[in-house]
Design a protein around this motif. Sequence first.
Motif, mmCIF file in Angstrom:
data_model
loop_
_atom_site.group_PDB
_atom_site.id
_atom_site.type_symbol
_atom_site.label_atom_id
_atom_site.label_comp_id
_atom_site.label_asym_id
_atom_site.label_seq_id
_atom_site.Cartn_x
_atom_site.Cartn_y
_atom_site.Cartn_z
ATOM 1 N N MET A 63 0.834 -1.190 0.000
ATOM 2 C CA MET A 63 0.000 0.000 0.000
ATOM 3 C C MET A 63 0.872 1.244 0.000
ATOM 4 O O MET A 63 1.920 1.281 0.637
ATOM 5 C CB MET A 63 -0.914 0.014 1.232
ATOM 6 N N ARG A 64 0.419 2.252 -0.703
ATOM 7 C CA ARG A 64 1.029 3.577 -0.686
ATOM 8 C C ARG A 64 0.010 4.537 -0.107
ATOM 9 O O ARG A 64 -1.148 4.538 -0.496
ATOM 10 C CB ARG A 64 1.392 4.027 -2.098
ATOM 11 N N SER A 65 0.443 5.381 0.803
ATOM 12 C CA SER A 65 -0.448 6.364 1.423
ATOM 13 C C SER A 65 -0.202 7.737 0.844
ATOM 14 O O SER A 65 0.933 8.080 0.477
ATOM 15 C CB SER A 65 -0.218 6.389 2.940
ATOM 16 N N LEU A 66 -1.239 8.521 0.775
ATOM 17 C CA LEU A 66 -1.142 9.890 0.293
ATOM 18 C C LEU A 66 -0.340 10.712 1.296
ATOM 19 O O LEU A 66 -0.587 10.661 2.493
ATOM 20 C CB LEU A 66 -2.541 10.497 0.133
ATOM 21 N N ASP A 67 0.622 11.455 0.808
ATOM 22 C CA ASP A 67 1.410 12.369 1.626
ATOM 23 C C ASP A 67 1.150 13.776 1.116
ATOM 24 O O ASP A 67 1.743 14.213 0.135
ATOM 25 C CB ASP A 67 2.897 12.017 1.531
ATOM 26 N N TRP B 177 -2.936 11.332 -7.491
ATOM 27 C CA TRP B 177 -3.967 11.966 -6.678
ATOM 28 C C TRP B 177 -3.830 13.463 -6.899
ATOM 29 O O TRP B 177 -2.722 13.998 -6.854
ATOM 30 C CB TRP B 177 -3.722 11.639 -5.212
#
Length: 123
Positions: free
Chosen positions: A6-10, A38
């Motif tokens: 998973m990659r999270s929005l930063d 995004w």
Amino acid sequence: MATMEMRSLDRGTLGPENGFSQPLLPWSALNAPFKGAWCVVHPGSSTTRHAHPDYEIFIALSGEAVLESRGERVPFREGDIVHFPPDTDHQVHNEGAEDFQMYTAWWTPETAEGFLARHRGEA
């Protein structure tokens, strides 16, 4: 072997390319047939009007905006999805009071061919 990555929005890395976006695809462990980002368009701002040889879709995630393409302006709201064929100009305007957020994915025939080659172990 991991079954999920998973990659999270930063939000701290959102940059001004065509608005404010964070590329989320591709990454080295993922063989995807498209690229994606995004995007956050702040109130009173717009993305850069542009066209490119890629196919592209926008998926509206939250807020409201106005899409402009080839002289046409249409509302773009949470849950809407739009497709732009290659070389179609497009721009997103946030004329509201809250952030507008969307996800965009784009690809070319070469992107898809690269995916297939990697999938078959040819690349």
